[in-house]
Design an enzyme around this catalytic site. Sequence first.
Site, PDB file in Angstrom:
ATOM      1  N   HIS A 128       0.837  -1.202   0.000  1.00  0.00           N
ATOM      2  CA  HIS A 128       0.000   0.000   0.000  1.00  0.00           C
ATOM      3  C   HIS A 128       0.874   1.256   0.000  1.00  0.00           C
ATOM      4  O   HIS A 128       1.871   1.329   0.724  1.00  0.00           O
ATOM      5  CB  HIS A 128      -0.870   0.061   1.259  1.00  0.00           C
ATOM      6  N   ASN A 159       7.938  -4.370   3.464  1.00  0.00           N
ATOM      7  CA  ASN A 159       6.537  -4.003   3.628  1.00  0.00           C
ATOM      8  C   ASN A 159       6.077  -4.213   5.071  1.00  0.00           C
ATOM      9  O   ASN A 159       5.433  -3.343   5.669  1.00  0.00           O
ATOM     10  CB  ASN A 159       5.680  -4.829   2.669  1.00  0.00           C
TER      11      ASN A 159
END
Length: 403
Positions: A128, A159
């Site tokens: 994201h 991440n």
Amino acid sequence: MRLFGFFGGFFCGAAVSTGSCVTALKLYQLETGQEQKGTSEKVPEVREDIGRFGFPVTGAEVRHYANHTLSYDQSKRTPRWVAEHLTNHKLQGNTERKHCRFRPDPAIPACFSATNGDYFRSGWSRGHMAPAGDNKQSERFMADTFLLSNIVPQNYENNAGFWNRLEMYCRDLTKRFQDVWVVSGPLVLPQEVDGKRKVSYQVIGNDGVAVPTHLFKVILVQNNNVSDKAEQSQSPPLALGAFIIPNQPISFERSLTDFQVSLLELEKAAGLTFYPRLPKTSDPASETAGGNSKTRTEQEIKSNNKEVNLNTEQSAADSIPTEFGPPTDLCKVDGCKLMGYKEFTLYLTGRKVGSARSIEKLEKFMSELKDQGIQPDDYLTNLYQQKKEELANKEPPKGKTGV
């Protein structure tokens, strides 16, 4: 006409300066009515002819979603940048990401969009840019972050680790600053190979989704409640930090300031001008990050403001009061300290415990924490006891099976 042409040529040859020759020729053109029309008069016609069937469309226009805004890169199948505005109030909520699913953005033409199949077994996670954790206020907010227009191929450890801690730091800033603006995105930077600088990046899936070599994040914070001038000098109301993060595992030994760069350096690398309505400023991180100390000129700021006003809708968040003065270095003001290993491990374990679906899984998570030599704090201990009771009440008694 011929006679005047003869005398015109004679005059030019005998003139002391070329200026006299030009004047004579101008007089000749006026007399004969042969003065050429300005090229500006032909420009609209030329443009109309060239663009009769339209010009190429990049698809990079600003796209607004429920709680974030982005510009999309159709060639790379990833966002160019994603912008957010965070406040302590906006971060409140209990929406859970388990109800959300990654999916292509219906606003992006299918031929330019990534799909979940591109990421399947690619070795890269779906990272994201506008985090789900920033959007717990509503299901719509969070669902929009799972559109693949907000996603880039990201290293799994990065991440879940360093980048996750950086996102948490941005949320934590809302406890100390009234407004936090964040712009995030992917970068493909040149690397030296055999003495030559080359740009090379992997693509994944049938759609050729570009894997960035780096990620960037620009953070701007503001305090509106600082009114006393003496207080302003001690606590600057505007502060900014720019960071370029390698898309690879990063250990806990590395600090966020290791990846801080000057705003100008990031702008040159990304081909973007960040926060163009900021007042004229020397780069807040130029000394800290060893960057170029060039400043944005008044002309550049006016040009950027004009471009933004023409192409986007101005909102209250866009209009930063210039009386606050230029931003200072965020890392000097706030430290830019990310969550440490022990604190982060307790946080992750708490998330696992909270989502455990069986007592067996619950005990496994607590056992893994013990194996790492970390004792649970009071919060985790209480959460564990509550979850254990909840699961015990749900599980059927031994020897009995559900219908």
